[in-house]
Design a protein around this motif. Structure first.
Motif, PDB file in Angstrom:
ATOM      1  N   UNK A   1     -17.420  48.779   5.268  1.00  0.00           N
ATOM      2  CA  UNK A   1     -18.480  47.956   5.853  1.00  0.00           C
ATOM      3  C   UNK A   1     -19.282  48.763   6.850  1.00  0.00           C
ATOM      4  N   UNK A   2     -20.592  48.490   6.919  1.00  0.00           N
ATOM      5  CA  UNK A   2     -21.457  49.128   7.890  1.00  0.00           C
ATOM      6  C   UNK A   2     -20.929  48.854   9.300  1.00  0.00           C
ATOM      7  N   UNK A   3     -21.108  49.787  10.215  1.00  0.00           N
ATOM      8  CA  UNK A   3     -20.655  49.598  11.599  1.00  0.00           C
ATOM      9  C   UNK A   3     -21.507  48.532  12.283  1.00  0.00           C
ATOM     10  N   UNK A   4     -20.838  47.507  12.834  1.00  0.00           N
ATOM     11  CA  UNK A   4     -21.511  46.413  13.530  1.00  0.00           C
ATOM     12  C   UNK A   4     -20.765  46.149  14.828  1.00  0.00           C
ATOM     13  N   UNK A   5     -21.504  45.971  15.917  1.00  0.00           N
ATOM     14  CA  UNK A   5     -20.862  45.697  17.197  1.00  0.00           C
ATOM     15  C   UNK A   5     -21.533  44.528  17.908  1.00  0.00           C
ATOM     16  N   UNK A 122     -31.300  42.818   3.517  1.00  0.00           N
ATOM     17  CA  UNK A 122     -31.195  43.836   2.475  1.00  0.00           C
ATOM     18  C   UNK A 122     -30.650  45.111   3.126  1.00  0.00           C
ATOM     19  N   UNK A 123     -29.448  45.503   2.731  1.00  0.00           N
ATOM     20  CA  UNK A 123     -28.791  46.640   3.382  1.00  0.00           C
ATOM     21  C   UNK A 123     -29.524  47.960   3.155  1.00  0.00           C
ATOM     22  N   UNK A 124     -30.324  48.045   2.104  1.00  0.00           N
ATOM     23  CA  UNK A 124     -31.076  49.278   1.884  1.00  0.00           C
ATOM     24  C   UNK A 124     -32.215  49.427   2.889  1.00  0.00           C
ATOM     25  N   UNK A 125     -32.530  48.334   3.590  1.00  0.00           N
ATOM     26  CA  UNK A 125     -33.580  48.364   4.603  1.00  0.00           C
ATOM     27  C   UNK A 125     -33.010  48.388   6.022  1.00  0.00           C
ATOM     28  N   UNK A 126     -31.690  48.432   6.123  1.00  0.00           N
ATOM     29  CA  UNK A 126     -31.033  48.457   7.430  1.00  0.00           C
ATOM     30  C   UNK A 126     -30.348  49.801   7.607  1.00  0.00           C
ATOM     31  N   UNK A 127     -30.658  50.481   8.694  1.00  0.00           N
ATOM     32  CA  UNK A 127     -30.064  51.786   8.983  1.00  0.00           C
ATOM     33  C   UNK A 127     -29.075  51.629  10.130  1.00  0.00           C
ATOM     34  N   UNK A 128     -27.783  51.646   9.812  1.00  0.00           N
ATOM     35  CA  UNK A 128     -26.757  51.413  10.827  1.00  0.00           C
ATOM     36  C   UNK A 128     -26.673  52.523  11.857  1.00  0.00           C
ATOM     37  N   UNK A 157     -30.547  41.148  16.416  1.00  0.00           N
ATOM     38  CA  UNK A 157     -29.838  42.191  15.670  1.00  0.00           C
ATOM     39  C   UNK A 157     -30.697  43.451  15.685  1.00  0.00           C
ATOM     40  N   UNK A 158     -30.081  44.557  16.018  1.00  0.00           N
ATOM     41  CA  UNK A 158     -30.816  45.817  16.155  1.00  0.00           C
ATOM     42  C   UNK A 158     -30.112  46.905  15.347  1.00  0.00           C
ATOM     43  N   UNK A 159     -30.902  47.691  14.598  1.00  0.00           N
ATOM     44  CA  UNK A 159     -30.335  48.848  13.907  1.00  0.00           C
ATOM     45  C   UNK A 159     -30.945  50.117  14.482  1.00  0.00           C
TER      46      UNK A 159
END
Length: 230
Positions: A1-5, A122-128, A157-159
């Motif tokens: 999973x992408x890193x989320x905090x 869309x996860x392809x548009x989110x840069x973790x 939410x911020x990437x």
């Protein structure tokens, strides 16, 4: 999973603040199945009947999220949680937003049924990595509402590139389309949910979404006990 905090400041305002995180891989988005549309239409009629006689605050999830906004410092009469906006549409006889996307239709249904805002990205548009925090002066984005949303002092939410969503409205940039294959779904869980119930609900939503869209699913819950996932 992408890193989320989850930023600790949010839990200074709302100690039991939680976010359900669901990541889907290799899904297929299509038109909503007839069975799903039928179930949603039946549920919609029930809500409309309830709201013909009751105020929006008849729903505990609406009252609870209004209180969260107040605790954060955002005026809930000016900035409405997205699930409350859906309930208002039904009370006004406008119906749910029209969509041919099974992902969006199902997401709106979950949001109403469980009485909480839910973001779909869309996860392809989110840069973790992704962080959920209160917005700063520079946090803004063009929303699905067609406006530039200024997020100072609001849950955001911020990437890597900046703000891309919130419990109010999501950004055009990270919006899910019929071509989306990988999704991040964030559940802005009702703070009154216990830790166990939060995990069970997150798992349940992930499983139901996967039943419609296939692919692979991974779930987690951010809370004071687990403020970061990787």
């Amino acid at each position: 999973m992408i890193t989320i905090s989850l930023h600790p400041d949010l839990q200074k305002y709302v100690p039991s603040f939680k976010i359900g995180c669901i990541q889907y891989e290799s899904i297929i988005i299509d038109s909503p199945p007839k069975e799903l549309k039928g179930r949603i239409e039946l549920f919609q009629k029930t809500v409309e009947l309830d709201l013909s006689e009751q105020p929006i605050t008849y729903y505990e999830g609406v009252k609870e999220w209004r209180q969260v906004f107040k605790q954060i410092g955002a005026d809930p009469t000016r900035y409405r949680p997205s699930h409350e906006a859906l309930f208002r549409r039904l009370k006004q006889g406008k119906g749910l937003p029209s969509s041919d996307s099974s992902a969006i239709v199902l997401n709106n249904f979950f949001s109403l049924y469980y009485q909480m805002p839910i973001g779909l990205y869309d996860l392809e548009q989110v840069q973790g990595p992704v962080e959920v925090r209160t917005g700063k002066d520079t946090d803004e984005y063009e929303g699905l509402n067609g406006r530039i949303n200024h997020m100072k002092g609001k849950i955001t939410n911020v990437d890597h590139y900046g703000a891309f969503g919130s419990p109010m409205v999501d950004s055009k940039h990270s919006a899910v389309s019929s071509n989306t294959k990988h999704i991040l779904q964030l559940l802005y869980l009702r703070p009154s949910l216990s830790e166990n119930d939060a995990h069970a609900l997150t798992d349940n939503i992930g499983e139901m979404f996967q039943q419609v869209h296939g692919g692979h699913v991974e779930t987690a819950v951010l809370s004071k006990h687990r403020p970061e996932i990787k």
